[in-house]
Design a protein around this motif. Structure first.
Motif, PDB file in Angstrom:
ATOM      1  N   ALA A  70       0.868  -1.176   0.000  1.00 43.48           N
ATOM      2  CA  ALA A  70       0.000   0.000   0.000  1.00 43.48           C
ATOM      3  C   ALA A  70       0.906   1.228   0.000  1.00 43.48           C
ATOM      4  O   ALA A  70       1.880   1.286   0.760  1.00 43.48           O
TER       5      ALA A  70
ATOM      6  N   SER B 179       0.916   5.364   0.398  1.00 47.01           N
ATOM      7  CA  SER B 179       0.110   6.486   0.877  1.00 47.01           C
ATOM      8  C   SER B 179       0.891   7.779   0.796  1.00 47.01           C
ATOM      9  O   SER B 179       2.122   7.780   0.910  1.00 47.01           O
TER      10      SER B 179
ATOM     11  N   CYS C 141      -4.310   7.176  -0.365  1.00 45.76           N
ATOM     12  CA  CYS C 141      -3.653   5.881  -0.328  1.00 45.76           C
ATOM     13  C   CYS C 141      -4.178   5.016  -1.463  1.00 45.76           C
ATOM     14  O   CYS C 141      -5.348   5.132  -1.854  1.00 45.76           O
TER      15      CYS C 141
ATOM     16  N   ASN D   8      -4.112   0.833  -2.624  1.00 45.65           N
ATOM     17  CA  ASN D   8      -3.786  -0.526  -2.198  1.00 45.65           C
ATOM     18  C   ASN D   8      -2.992  -1.249  -3.280  1.00 45.65           C
ATOM     19  O   ASN D   8      -3.289  -1.120  -4.471  1.00 45.65           O
TER      20      ASN D   8
ATOM     21  N   SER E 155      -2.557  -4.605  -4.090  1.00 45.75           N
ATOM     22  CA  SER E 155      -3.128  -5.724  -4.849  1.00 45.75           C
ATOM     23  C   SER E 155      -4.412  -5.346  -5.559  1.00 45.75           C
ATOM     24  O   SER E 155      -4.620  -5.706  -6.718  1.00 45.75           O
ATOM     25  N   SER E 156      -5.279  -4.589  -4.890  1.00 42.45           N
ATOM     26  CA  SER E 156      -6.590  -4.291  -5.461  1.00 42.45           C
ATOM     27  C   SER E 156      -6.623  -2.994  -6.252  1.00 42.45           C
ATOM     28  O   SER E 156      -7.491  -2.817  -7.105  1.00 42.45           O
TER      29      SER E 156
ATOM     30  N   ARG F 213      -7.496  -0.318  -4.939  1.00 41.08           N
ATOM     31  CA  ARG F 213      -8.505   0.538  -4.300  1.00 41.08           C
ATOM     32  C   ARG F 213      -7.831   1.725  -3.644  1.00 41.08           C
ATOM     33  O   ARG F 213      -6.704   1.629  -3.160  1.00 41.08           O
ATOM     34  N   THR F 214      -8.577   2.823  -3.607  1.00 41.47           N
ATOM     35  CA  THR F 214      -8.022   4.052  -3.055  1.00 41.47           C
ATOM     36  C   THR F 214      -8.848   4.549  -1.872  1.00 41.47           C
ATOM     37  O   THR F 214     -10.009   4.186  -1.704  1.00 41.47           O
TER      38      THR F 214
ATOM     39  N   TYR G  59      -3.075  -2.082   4.044  1.00 46.63           N
ATOM     40  CA  TYR G  59      -4.390  -1.657   3.596  1.00 46.63           C
ATOM     41  C   TYR G  59      -4.495  -0.151   3.715  1.00 46.63           C
ATOM     42  O   TYR G  59      -3.765   0.479   4.470  1.00 46.63           O
ATOM     43  N   CYS G  60      -5.444   0.414   3.005  1.00 49.38           N
ATOM     44  CA  CYS G  60      -5.624   1.866   3.006  1.00 49.38           C
ATOM     45  C   CYS G  60      -6.834   2.282   3.828  1.00 49.38           C
ATOM     46  O   CYS G  60      -7.301   3.403   3.694  1.00 49.38           O
ATOM     47  N   THR G  61      -7.327   1.383   4.665  1.00 45.56           N
ATOM     48  CA  THR G  61      -8.533   1.681   5.430  1.00 45.56           C
ATOM     49  C   THR G  61      -8.308   2.867   6.362  1.00 45.56           C
ATOM     50  O   THR G  61      -9.178   3.732   6.492  1.00 45.56           O
TER      51      THR G  61
END
Length: 125
Positions: free
Chosen positions: A33, A35, A50, A52, A54-55, A57-58, A103-105
């Motif tokens: 990830a 960021s 941020c 991610n 693998s996915s 996703r932002t 992860y970008c959570t």
């Protein structure tokens, strides 16, 4: 050796745009990830955006949603931060950081292990 190098900072007038780059070497973006953080003078480092590994996703801080966007170019192993409609509150040193299998959570600086040296962004007329 894992390395992150930021570039693209500078002086911009209010309302202007900048695109920051974070060039990664020594590792593949697929597993990390990435960021962006901003540190304004006298303030704590703040998570901005941020992406991610693998996915793809932002996640963005509420303060920049609709104004900033994050993307990556796997072929160049580079992550970008496009910043639009800048104002003086966006002034600070911008850092990119990496977290292995992260992860970008939550955009929390201690979650990220590797950091670049930062690039200065100044928004001023």
């Amino acid at each position: 050796q894992l390395q992150l190098v930021e570039s693209g900072g500078g002086l911009v007038q209010p309302g202007g745009s900048l695109r920051l780059s974070c060039a990664a070497s020594g590792f593949s973006l697929d597993h990390y990830a990435i960021s962006w953080f901003r540190q304004a003078p006298g303030k704590e480092r703040e998570g901005i955006s941020c992406i991610n590994g693998s996915s793809g996703r932002t996640n963005h801080a509420d303060s920049v949603k609709g104004r900033f966007s994050i993307s990556r170019d796997n072929a160049k192993n580079t992550v970008y931060l496009q910043m639009n409609s800048l104002n003086p509150e966006h002034t600070g040193v911008y850092y990119c950081a990496a977290a292995y299998l992260g992860y970008c959570t939550v955009l929390h600086a201690p979650f990220f292990n590797y950091w670049g040296q930062g690039t200065q962004v100044t928004v001023s007329s």
